[in-house]
Design an enzyme around this catalytic site. Structure first.
Site, PDB file in Angstrom:
ATOM      1  N   LYS A  14      39.424  39.852 -16.126  1.00 42.54           N
ATOM      2  CA  LYS A  14      38.343  39.916 -15.149  1.00 42.54           C
ATOM      3  C   LYS A  14      38.594  41.078 -14.206  1.00 42.54           C
ATOM      4  CE  LYS A  14      40.842  38.394 -11.472  1.00 42.54           C
ATOM      5  NZ  LYS A  14      41.146  39.256 -10.303  1.00 42.54           N
ATOM      6  N   PRO A  99      47.718  44.356 -19.066  1.00 39.71           N
ATOM      7  CA  PRO A  99      48.974  44.671 -18.387  1.00 39.71           C
ATOM      8  C   PRO A  99      49.256  43.704 -17.242  1.00 39.71           C
ATOM      9  CG  PRO A  99      47.271  46.251 -17.792  1.00 39.71           C
ATOM     10  CD  PRO A  99      46.712  45.423 -18.899  1.00 39.71           C
ATOM     11  N   GLY A 101      50.733  42.828 -13.472  1.00 34.42           N
ATOM     12  CA  GLY A 101      50.698  43.563 -12.217  1.00 34.42           C
ATOM     13  C   GLY A 101      49.508  44.490 -12.099  1.00 34.42           C
ATOM     14  N   ALA A 102      48.398  44.125 -12.762  1.00 29.86           N
ATOM     15  CA  ALA A 102      47.225  45.001 -12.772  1.00 29.86           C
ATOM     16  C   ALA A 102      46.043  44.426 -12.012  1.00 29.86           C
ATOM     17  CB  ALA A 102      46.804  45.296 -14.213  1.00 29.86           C
ATOM     18  N   GLY A 103      46.118  43.164 -11.592  1.00 28.42           N
ATOM     19  CA  GLY A 103      44.995  42.566 -10.885  1.00 28.42           C
ATOM     20  C   GLY A 103      43.846  42.188 -11.783  1.00 28.42           C
ATOM     21  N   LEU A 104      44.108  41.989 -13.083  1.00 26.92           N
ATOM     22  CA  LEU A 104      43.055  41.655 -14.041  1.00 26.92           C
ATOM     23  C   LEU A 104      43.080  40.193 -14.473  1.00 26.92           C
ATOM     24  CD1 LEU A 104      43.209  44.847 -16.318  1.00 26.92           C
ATOM     25  CD2 LEU A 104      41.574  44.346 -14.486  1.00 26.92           C
ATOM     26  N   GLY A 105      44.026  39.428 -13.983  1.00 22.94           N
ATOM     27  CA  GLY A 105      44.049  37.995 -14.262  1.00 22.94           C
ATOM     28  C   GLY A 105      44.448  37.626 -15.667  1.00 22.94           C
ATOM     29  N   GLY A 106      45.251  38.441 -16.327  1.00 18.77           N
ATOM     30  CA  GLY A 106      45.617  38.158 -17.713  1.00 18.77           C
ATOM     31  C   GLY A 106      46.333  36.825 -17.886  1.00 18.77           C
ATOM     32  N   GLY A 107      47.270  36.522 -17.000  1.00 18.84           N
ATOM     33  CA  GLY A 107      47.988  35.263 -17.109  1.00 18.84           C
ATOM     34  C   GLY A 107      47.086  34.063 -16.919  1.00 18.84           C
ATOM     35  N   ASP A 142      42.799  31.622 -10.265  1.00 25.70           N
ATOM     36  CA  ASP A 142      41.786  32.259 -11.124  1.00 25.70           C
ATOM     37  C   ASP A 142      41.510  31.481 -12.407  1.00 25.70           C
ATOM     38  OD1 ASP A 142      41.545  34.309  -9.324  1.00 25.70           O
ATOM     39  OD2 ASP A 142      42.748  35.743 -10.460  1.00 25.70           O
TER      40      ASP A 142
END
Length: 290
Positions: A14, A99, A101-107, A142
């Site tokens: 996201k 990635p 630490g990217a602020g994309l909410g992958g986890g 998130d």
């Protein structure tokens, strides 16, 4: 649960087109207002192999540093088992494309995908959507967003969600994933130190879910409270934002607590050319056309 079987699934990510921190809570969390937009790429790939009840959980990852019990996928399995009384054997292979630490909410996207798949296999013990969302929020703020399907306006700690329809048709989004990493805990601590009062005073425009009742809705201002503290510590991220604007973006902003930076373009070809330039400079860049 059924006999052992394997399924391979993709977890997207996201971006935050708007993120304003509105307060600091007694429990250490922060209240915010944000516009979440899901994207299909970059993507994590999860291969889930299910076994019989009472079996073990195992996680392997393309980044071995993420294989511990603190991984959101492991936490999702434990939380679901505790909530339902089910304990299916599960082996997960996680191949990271989003990635860290990217602020994309992958986890959070990974956790939501595992929760959704577990719930789909739970039969009579499956959780209702609201209960599954509450369980997801206990793993990460998130996660409830990723249990949904579309853009949402978020309030609270990011878990109070209202689906929205946006007037994005014809726009293209360039998402930059630079090699820099920004720790979420560090970003919040830095912002707290800069704002003893606990709220961002710099964005006076207040957007709430009421503004989205007329559908489709125009965008709120592209804004991110974290830029104030992240950009001085990571000046390359400021330069990436400036370059997006120089390359023709009609707006640019950092996503989440960083380090990803995104730009909205009115012309898809211009967006592709911009992304190509960043890739040639060894910065991962993705283009999403709405």
């Amino acid at each position: 649960m059924s006999a052992p079987d394997t399924v391979t699934l993709a977890a997207g990510c996201k971006v935050n087109l708007h993120l304003r921190l509105t307060g600091r809570l007694d429990n250490g969390y922060h209240s915010l207002e944000s516009l979440f937009v899901p994207l299909a790429a970059p993507t994590d790939t999860l291969t889930l192999t299910f076994g019989p009840q009472g079996g073990p959980f195992a996680l392997t990852c393309s980044d071995p540093a993420l294989e511990g019990k603190a991984n959101t996928v492991a936490r999702a399995w434990r939380a679901f088992c505790a909530a339902t009384g089910l304990a299916p054997a599960l082996a997960v292979r996680l191949d990271k494309g989003v990635p860290t630490g990217a602020g994309l909410g992958g986890g959070s996207a990974d956790a939501a995908l595992v929760l959704r798949e577990l719930n789909a296999r739970a039969g009579a013990r499956a959780l209702a959507p609201a209960a599954l969302a509450r369980l997801g929020a206990s793993i990460g703020a998130d996660v409830p967003f990723f249990l949904g399907r579309g853009p949402a306006w978020a309030e609270g700690i990011g878990d109070a969600l209202a689906p929205v329809e946006l007037a994005l048709a014809g726009l293209a989004l360039v998402v930059l994933c630079p090699p820099e990493q920004v720790g979420t805990a560090w970003a919040y601590a830095a912002w707290d130190a800069a704002h003893p009062g606990g709220a961002d005073p710099h964005c006076s425009l207040t957007w709430t879910k009421e503004r989205f009742k007329s559908s489709p809705c125009s965008l709120p201002p592209l804004y991110n409270s974290f830029e104030e503290v992240v950009f001085p510590a990571h000046p390359n991220l400021r330069r990436y934002k400036e370059k997006l604007l120089l390359d023709g973006a009609c707006g640019a902003v950092m996503s989440g607590s960083g380090a990803s930076v995104l730009g909205l373009f009115r012309d898809a070809l211009q967006a592709e050319n911009c992304a190509r330039g960043f890739r040639e400079a060894s910065v991962r860049a993705f283009v999403h056309c709405f």
